[in-house]
Design a protein around this motif. Structure first.
Motif, PDB file in Angstrom:
ATOM      1  N   ALA A   1      14.077  14.268   7.878  1.00 59.85           N
ATOM      2  CA  ALA A   1      13.921  12.926   8.434  1.00 59.85           C
ATOM      3  C   ALA A   1      14.319  11.845   7.438  1.00 59.85           C
ATOM      4  O   ALA A   1      14.648  10.724   7.829  1.00 59.85           O
ATOM      5  CB  ALA A   1      12.481  12.716   8.914  1.00 59.85           C
ATOM      6  N   SER A   2      14.285  12.176   6.137  1.00 58.76           N
ATOM      7  CA  SER A   2      14.578  11.152   5.121  1.00 58.76           C
ATOM      8  C   SER A   2      15.999  11.266   4.590  1.00 58.76           C
ATOM      9  O   SER A   2      16.378  10.533   3.674  1.00 58.76           O
ATOM     10  CB  SER A   2      13.573  11.269   3.968  1.00 58.76           C
ATOM     11  OG  SER A   2      13.775  12.504   3.294  1.00 58.76           O
ATOM     12  N   LEU A   3      16.797  12.179   5.136  1.00 59.59           N
ATOM     13  CA  LEU A   3      18.146  12.411   4.609  1.00 59.59           C
ATOM     14  C   LEU A   3      19.204  12.132   5.664  1.00 59.59           C
ATOM     15  O   LEU A   3      18.965  12.305   6.863  1.00 59.59           O
ATOM     16  CB  LEU A   3      18.286  13.878   4.169  1.00 59.59           C
ATOM     17  CG  LEU A   3      17.327  14.390   3.096  1.00 59.59           C
ATOM     18  CD1 LEU A   3      17.590  15.867   2.836  1.00 59.59           C
ATOM     19  CD2 LEU A   3      17.471  13.587   1.813  1.00 59.59           C
ATOM     20  N   SER A   4      20.386  11.706   5.218  1.00 56.54           N
ATOM     21  CA  SER A   4      21.523  11.709   6.125  1.00 56.54           C
ATOM     22  C   SER A   4      22.347  12.971   5.828  1.00 56.54           C
ATOM     23  O   SER A   4      22.161  13.622   4.798  1.00 56.54           O
ATOM     24  CB  SER A   4      22.351  10.436   5.980  1.00 56.54           C
ATOM     25  OG  SER A   4      22.705  10.246   4.645  1.00 56.54           O
ATOM     26  N   LYS A   5      23.235  13.305   6.767  1.00 56.49           N
ATOM     27  CA  LYS A   5      23.939  14.593   6.713  1.00 56.49           C
ATOM     28  C   LYS A   5      24.576  14.867   5.350  1.00 56.49           C
ATOM     29  O   LYS A   5      24.532  15.980   4.844  1.00 56.49           O
ATOM     30  CB  LYS A   5      25.019  14.625   7.802  1.00 56.49           C
ATOM     31  CG  LYS A   5      24.711  15.632   8.911  1.00 56.49           C
ATOM     32  CD  LYS A   5      25.826  15.694   9.924  1.00 56.49           C
ATOM     33  CE  LYS A   5      25.287  15.853  11.328  1.00 56.49           C
ATOM     34  NZ  LYS A   5      24.289  16.925  11.481  1.00 56.49           N
ATOM     35  N   GLN A   6      25.145  13.826   4.745  1.00 53.65           N
ATOM     36  CA  GLN A   6      25.890  14.063   3.507  1.00 53.65           C
ATOM     37  C   GLN A   6      24.969  14.217   2.295  1.00 53.65           C
ATOM     38  O   GLN A   6      25.446  14.538   1.213  1.00 53.65           O
ATOM     39  CB  GLN A   6      26.938  12.963   3.271  1.00 53.65           C
ATOM     40  CG  GLN A   6      26.373  11.567   3.155  1.00 53.65           C
ATOM     41  CD  GLN A   6      26.263  10.883   4.521  1.00 53.65           C
ATOM     42  OE1 GLN A   6      26.133  11.554   5.549  1.00 53.65           O
ATOM     43  NE2 GLN A   6      26.292   9.562   4.531  1.00 53.65           N
ATOM     44  N   ASP A   7      23.649  13.972   2.467  1.00 50.71           N
ATOM     45  CA  ASP A   7      22.730  14.085   1.331  1.00 50.71           C
ATOM     46  C   ASP A   7      22.296  15.517   1.044  1.00 50.71           C
ATOM     47  O   ASP A   7      21.899  15.844  -0.083  1.00 50.71           O
ATOM     48  CB  ASP A   7      21.451  13.272   1.591  1.00 50.71           C
ATOM     49  CG  ASP A   7      21.731  11.786   1.772  1.00 50.71           C
ATOM     50  OD1 ASP A   7      22.725  11.311   1.208  1.00 50.71           O
ATOM     51  OD2 ASP A   7      20.948  11.124   2.481  1.00 50.71           O
ATOM     52  N   PHE A   8      22.318  16.365   2.078  1.00 48.83           N
ATOM     53  CA  PHE A   8      21.697  17.685   1.940  1.00 48.83           C
ATOM     54  C   PHE A   8      22.297  18.488   0.783  1.00 48.83           C
ATOM     55  O   PHE A   8      21.569  19.082  -0.023  1.00 48.83           O
ATOM     56  CB  PHE A   8      21.838  18.477   3.247  1.00 48.83           C
ATOM     57  CG  PHE A   8      20.932  18.020   4.345  1.00 48.83           C
ATOM     58  CD1 PHE A   8      19.705  18.652   4.564  1.00 48.83           C
ATOM     59  CD2 PHE A   8      21.280  16.975   5.187  1.00 48.83           C
ATOM     60  CE1 PHE A   8      18.863  18.247   5.587  1.00 48.83           C
ATOM     61  CE2 PHE A   8      20.442  16.565   6.211  1.00 48.83           C
ATOM     62  CZ  PHE A   8      19.229  17.203   6.414  1.00 48.83           C
ATOM     63  N   ALA A   9      23.638  18.522   0.715  1.00 48.12           N
ATOM     64  CA  ALA A   9      24.288  19.359  -0.295  1.00 48.12           C
ATOM     65  C   ALA A   9      23.851  18.957  -1.693  1.00 48.12           C
ATOM     66  O   ALA A   9      23.562  19.802  -2.543  1.00 48.12           O
ATOM     67  CB  ALA A   9      25.812  19.253  -0.153  1.00 48.12           C
ATOM     68  N   GLN A  10      23.766  17.652  -1.933  1.00 49.72           N
ATOM     69  CA  GLN A  10      23.414  17.178  -3.268  1.00 49.72           C
ATOM     70  C   GLN A  10      21.962  17.488  -3.606  1.00 49.72           C
ATOM     71  O   GLN A  10      21.652  17.878  -4.744  1.00 49.72           O
ATOM     72  CB  GLN A  10      23.683  15.668  -3.365  1.00 49.72           C
ATOM     73  CG  GLN A  10      23.658  15.143  -4.790  1.00 49.72           C
ATOM     74  CD  GLN A  10      24.704  15.825  -5.665  1.00 49.72           C
ATOM     75  OE1 GLN A  10      25.886  15.853  -5.323  1.00 49.72           O
ATOM     76  NE2 GLN A  10      24.278  16.440  -6.774  1.00 49.72           N
ATOM     77  N   VAL A  11      21.068  17.303  -2.617  1.00 49.64           N
ATOM     78  CA  VAL A  11      19.650  17.610  -2.857  1.00 49.64           C
ATOM     79  C   VAL A  11      19.503  19.079  -3.259  1.00 49.64           C
ATOM     80  O   VAL A  11      18.834  19.413  -4.253  1.00 49.64           O
ATOM     81  CB  VAL A  11      18.798  17.314  -1.604  1.00 49.64           C
ATOM     82  CG1 VAL A  11      17.398  17.915  -1.743  1.00 49.64           C
ATOM     83  CG2 VAL A  11      18.719  15.812  -1.361  1.00 49.64           C
ATOM     84  N   LEU A  12      20.168  19.964  -2.516  1.00 47.20           N
ATOM     85  CA  LEU A  12      20.066  21.391  -2.826  1.00 47.20           C
ATOM     86  C   LEU A  12      20.669  21.683  -4.196  1.00 47.20           C
ATOM     87  O   LEU A  12      20.067  22.397  -5.024  1.00 47.20           O
ATOM     88  CB  LEU A  12      20.769  22.207  -1.741  1.00 47.20           C
ATOM     89  CG  LEU A  12      20.744  23.720  -1.955  1.00 47.20           C
ATOM     90  CD1 LEU A  12      19.316  24.255  -1.913  1.00 47.20           C
ATOM     91  CD2 LEU A  12      21.606  24.433  -0.922  1.00 47.20           C
ATOM     92  N   GLU A  13      21.835  21.116  -4.450  1.00 43.07           N
ATOM     93  CA  GLU A  13      22.511  21.374  -5.724  1.00 43.07           C
ATOM     94  C   GLU A  13      21.643  20.914  -6.901  1.00 43.07           C
ATOM     95  O   GLU A  13      21.516  21.618  -7.907  1.00 43.07           O
ATOM     96  CB  GLU A  13      23.867  20.648  -5.731  1.00 43.07           C
ATOM     97  CG  GLU A  13      24.807  21.081  -6.827  1.00 43.07           C
ATOM     98  CD  GLU A  13      25.109  22.584  -6.808  1.00 43.07           C
ATOM     99  OE1 GLU A  13      25.208  23.161  -5.705  1.00 43.07           O
ATOM    100  OE2 GLU A  13      25.201  23.173  -7.897  1.00 43.07           O
ATOM    101  N   ASP A  14      21.018  19.751  -6.765  1.00 46.74           N
ATOM    102  CA  ASP A  14      20.159  19.241  -7.837  1.00 46.74           C
ATOM    103  C   ASP A  14      19.022  20.218  -8.140  1.00 46.74           C
ATOM    104  O   ASP A  14      18.698  20.491  -9.299  1.00 46.74           O
ATOM    105  CB  ASP A  14      19.563  17.876  -7.448  1.00 46.74           C
ATOM    106  CG  ASP A  14      20.610  16.771  -7.466  1.00 46.74           C
ATOM    107  OD1 ASP A  14      21.726  17.014  -7.965  1.00 46.74           O
ATOM    108  OD2 ASP A  14      20.311  15.671  -6.951  1.00 46.74           O
ATOM    109  N   GLN A  15      18.404  20.717  -7.081  1.00 45.64           N
ATOM    110  CA  GLN A  15      17.273  21.625  -7.289  1.00 45.64           C
ATOM    111  C   GLN A  15      17.729  22.938  -7.911  1.00 45.64           C
ATOM    112  O   GLN A  15      17.059  23.488  -8.791  1.00 45.64           O
ATOM    113  CB  GLN A  15      16.563  21.887  -5.944  1.00 45.64           C
ATOM    114  CG  GLN A  15      15.967  20.637  -5.305  1.00 45.64           C
ATOM    115  CD  GLN A  15      14.881  20.016  -6.168  1.00 45.64           C
ATOM    116  OE1 GLN A  15      14.067  20.715  -6.765  1.00 45.64           O
ATOM    117  NE2 GLN A  15      14.867  18.692  -6.246  1.00 45.64           N
TER     118      GLN A  15
END
Lengths: 305, 305
Positions: free
Chosen positions: A44-58
């Protein structure tokens, strides 16, 4: 549990990516949890293009090699999520779950997202719970009964011969939260504490007279104004009314059935108490363990890609 | 209606001061409305010391003389309002309403606030509705039946021999608003339009199976995702489910009774449709007219001060 040196290398990554939360585990080749990460990175707090970066950061934070496969369950696979993993249609065997996984395109890592389940008669959907149920079946392949997954949107799922046969959803947790925090009842239910007797009394009231929900809720406010009803009693009674009408609605699921509860421990205990008032015994299963077991099992079901 | 020159002078001021709204009327000696004022000066947005100034500003704007008496109904008389007017206890005759009015101290103008009603078996409270019911009785002193006042918190009130005999409250409007605007259903119910058939179908469902509310709400979301359920249908069905379980809860009030509806016109029409599906005919009464008639009647009941 003792780990061999071998098992310390991260072999797989499991992710439960929900509407409001993100939980990640790195796993050894023999399925031991090596490390955990979580945060408020819900769909709910992310837009489509954010997911890859969030995962990569973790993954970078945990130094996970680029070749390690990642498998995700939950709302990240919704149409509004990262990459849609179309629903499987019930009735269908959970052994098919991994076959429905979708590989996220255009990224270097090998990341799959598991599908949810849908049902058309009547319409219903789930995303995430099916993975926990697969976890249950991994431990107990012969389980033919009902799984209740209490939460924001509680699911009641009938399992038969390894299939999700039928399921329904109650918005009990969401409505409890709205009434407690945003309605006139917020003045009556604030604080902590719990009145176990008031909870069970409300369960019994709803089982015998479910319609009375409609004109009993405001009574919590009135009784606070006129008789100083303690907030712990009001909150337990409100919870009992909402879980009680859920039980009244789902009686065809739990009556004369083996019931397994998967969810947050204290909430599951309330459901166990409620069901015990109807002479139904339950198995309480750990939510994280079921998620991990389900994703681990689904890894073995993935198509070659 | 023709006014005599005489009647043009403001003789009384009526105020309906609720949780979220403020409505004021200046009245001639013979009860004609001379002017109206309203605004978002509800109790919830004011602290105790603000009320006097808000009223004074509105009266000055309309050039109301300092000697003109003011009578207020509604939440301004709550403990958290301007000046508490303690509840009258049902059963009690509405001819006592004005006798329970409290004069606001420490201000130059003569301002009274009418009390609400309470009930202890079971606990319930109202503030504002009792004044509209007094308005109904002013026009129809022999009314022995049930008054339903749909709204944020719908009231069902049994009248007998001029008394409020018994009443109950359903949070139907508040829950509808929370579900429509702040729950997962907001994606399914947005927009305008109305599906009258879906509304009645939901009423009938709740009358025959009220517990099914618990596992039918999420179906609106699922049906939108899987079958593009139109928002007008989803909203009408949601309204029908909530009003339907209200009717199921209050059946002892409306069955075989004369029912009068007082409230916002379009909402009252929905309740009339719902009750018609149960073969109950209703009288639709104008909300503002009942408030004004009630306050006018209560003016004659005030103690000398």
């Amino acid at each position: 549990m003792a780990h061999s040196d071998n098992s310390e290398a991260c072999a797989r990554v499991a992710v439960d990516w929900g509407t409001s939360s993100f939980r990640l585990w790195t796993l050894s080749a023999d399925g031991q949890v090596l490390a955990r990460a979580n945060g408020p990175y819900g769909m709910a707090s992310l837009s489509k293009q954010d997911f890859a970066q969030v995962l990569e950061d973790q993954l970078n934070r945990l130094s996970v090699d680029r070749h390690v496969p990642v498998l995700i369950c939950g709302m990240a696979g919704a149409a509004q999520g990262w990459c849609e993993a179309p629903y499987l249609q019930a009735p269908m065997a959970l052994s098919q779950l991994g076959l429905g996984a979708v590989r996220v395109p255009d990224i270097e890592r090998q990341v799959h997202i598991l599908p949810g389940f849908m049902q058309t008669q009547p319409c219903n959907v789930m995303r995430g719970e099916e993975t926990q149920i697969l976890g249950l079946l991994s431990a107990r392949p012969d389980f033919n009964g009902v799984v209740c997954l209490p939460g924001t949107h509680s699911k009641w799922v009938r399992l038969s011969e390894g299939q999700i046969a039928h399921f329904t959803t109650c918005m009990t947790g969401e409505i409890f939260s709205l009434l407690c925090h945003q309605s006139v009842l917020k003045h009556s239910t604030a604080g902590k504490g719990w009145d176990a007797a008031a909870f069970v009394e409300a369960i019994l009231q709803m089982m015998s007279a479910p319609a009375s929900l409609a004109d009993s809720l405001f009574g919590l406010r009135a009784q606070m104004l006129l008789e100083d009803l303690p907030p712990a009693t009001a909150r337990a009674r409100l919870s009992g009314m909402l879980i009680g009408i859920e039980l009244a609605a789902t009686q065809a699921y739990w009556q004369d059935c083996e019931v397994a509860l998967i969810g947050e421990a204290s909430l599951c205990r309330h459901y166990a108490t409620a069901l015990a008032s109807q002479s139904v015994a339950v198995d309480l299963l750990d939510s994280e363990a079921m998620t991990l077991s389900g994703i681990t099992s689904a890894f073995t079901q993935l198509r070659e890609t």
